[in-house]
Scaffold this motif. Structure first.
Motif, PDB file in Angstrom:
ATOM      1  N   HIS A 160       0.943  -1.239   0.283  1.00  0.00           N
ATOM      2  CA  HIS A 160       0.124   0.104  -0.155  1.00  0.00           C
ATOM      3  C   HIS A 160       1.035   0.838   0.207  1.00  0.00           C
ATOM      4  O   HIS A 160       0.384   2.180  -0.506  1.00  0.00           O
ATOM      5  CB  HIS A 160      -1.240  -0.148   1.358  1.00  0.00           C
ATOM      6  N   ASP A 195      -8.262   0.450   4.028  1.00  0.00           N
ATOM      7  CA  ASP A 195      -6.825   0.437   4.780  1.00  0.00           C
ATOM      8  C   ASP A 195      -6.951   0.466   6.742  1.00  0.00           C
ATOM      9  O   ASP A 195      -6.782   1.428   7.126  1.00  0.00           O
ATOM     10  CB  ASP A 195      -5.998   1.169   3.890  1.00  0.00           C
ATOM     11  N   SER A 282      -6.947  -3.581   3.177  1.00  0.00           N
ATOM     12  CA  SER A 282      -6.063  -3.805   2.891  1.00  0.00           C
ATOM     13  C   SER A 282      -5.907  -3.952   4.606  1.00  0.00           C
ATOM     14  O   SER A 282      -5.965  -3.088   5.639  1.00  0.00           O
ATOM     15  CB  SER A 282      -5.077  -1.913   2.836  1.00  0.00           C
TER      16      SER A 282
END
Length: 349
Positions: A160, A195, A282
């Motif tokens: 990421h 995320d 994520s």
């Protein structure tokens, strides 16, 4: 829930990294993936599959061609200059006031041009592992396209922090972004990337910052005091068509479950409003209280709550492994998050 993983992802095996101005033992090591895989098998969530082979096309939809060529050719370029070091670090960058429009010919110049930190060593097998990690995420995306409700892409190295044309933060190819773009290219209307890693997903944000078809949300340590420092503030909301589709939740050091959960609830409301067709998580395990490079205070059972809340969004979901460096507890925490999701989906159905 099927898991995707390849042993080739273990080939990138750094022993050192540069952190806080010192050469220290590496945190992003192969045993991270090995211990997660061990716990996944014990939990018996479902099949463990090898990733499919893909051409470079899905990667080139996200990363610039010259950058991909650099990653692919890096080791041969290194050897061609007579270098013998097995772990390679950049040491100079085109920062403010220097030119960004000419790629140097010499390997040290290239390393700095295509990176944003000195803490991400490269070696002979970095490209092989990074490409297989991306193919792991792509295979997970294909499972959702074929009708699975969820999948776990055990990606390593993580992704990421990787930008279109930059590596750093242990990341070389942005696995979650590559999977999201692949889903869009295969006809999925809208994708959310959520995320939950301790560090901001700066690369993912940058890749989709001007787009309205991929929503990005990140809960992370405040960049005023934490890596990656230069992105992740709350006022970064997107540009052009992407205005309003980027959501950052920077939190202070010492954040516990109560504060973290408040941010998650706000993020989930934004996801519900966006109404994506698919969610990519994520999945960083480093908000954990014992993580060596984290200053959050989440406990093992909190990861079950994260998984359960994501399940209540009731969307096909691809979990993509990101960070998490408390290796002894990493497998336990990861299976807690996935079992929290699966248990809630089962109850909800």
């Amino acid at each position: 829930m099927k898991t995707i993983f390849s042993p080739d992802q273990l080939l990138h095996a750094p022993t050192k990294e540069i952190s806080d101005g010192k050469l220290v033992p590496a945190n992003e090591i192969p045993s991270r993936a090995e211990i997660v895989l061990e716990h996944i098998k014990k939990a018996q969530f479902g099949e463990v599959l090898a990733p499919n082979d893909f051409s470079l096309d899905p990667i080139l939809k996200v990363h610039d061609a010259d950058y991909v060529t650099f990653l692919l050719d890096f080791w041969q370029l290194w050897l061609a200059e007579g270098r013998t070091e097995e772990e390679v670090f950049p040491f100079v960058w085109p920062v403010h006031g220097l030119r960004h429009d000419i790629v140097p010919d010499q390997i040290d110049g290239k390393l700095g041009f295509y990176s944003f930190d000195a803490g991400t060593p490269m070696g002979a097998h970095t490209w092989t592992a990074a490409r297989k990690s991306a193919e792991t995420a792509l295979t997970g995306a294909d499972l959702l396209l074929s009708g699975d409700n969820s999948a776990f892409a055990l990606c390593r190295p993580p992704g990421h922090h990787a930008h279109r044309r930059l590596y750093g933060g242990y990341c070389f190819l942005n696995n979650a972004a590559i999977a999201a773009q692949h889903l869009r290219d295969q006809g999925v209307g809208k994708v959310t990337i959520f995320d939950v890693d301790y560090h901001h997903g700066n690369g993912t944000q940058a890749i989709f910052y001007d787009r309205a078809d991929v929503q990005f949300l990140s809960i992370h340590a405040d960049p005023k005091v934490e890596f990656p420092y230069y992105l992740g503030h709350a006022n970064e909301r997107g540009l052009k068509e992407g205005a309003g589709y980027n959501h950052n939740y920077p939190l202070p050091h010492g954040t516990s479950w109560v504060e973290w959960a408040e941010a998650m609830e706000d993020a989930c409301r934004s996801i519900e409003k966006f109404a994506p067709d698919v969610i990519i998580v994520s999945l960083g395990m480093d908000p954990y209280e014992k993580d060596p490079i984290s200053k959050f205070k989440l406990k093992t059972d909190d990861f079950s709550r994260i998984g359960a809340r994501i399940a209540r969004l009731s969307k096909p979901t691809l979990f993509v492994m990101e960070g998490g460096y408390a290796v002894g507890d990493l497998g336990i925490n990861c299976t807690k998050a996935l079992s929290g999701y699966l248990d809630t989906v089962t109850i909800g159905s």
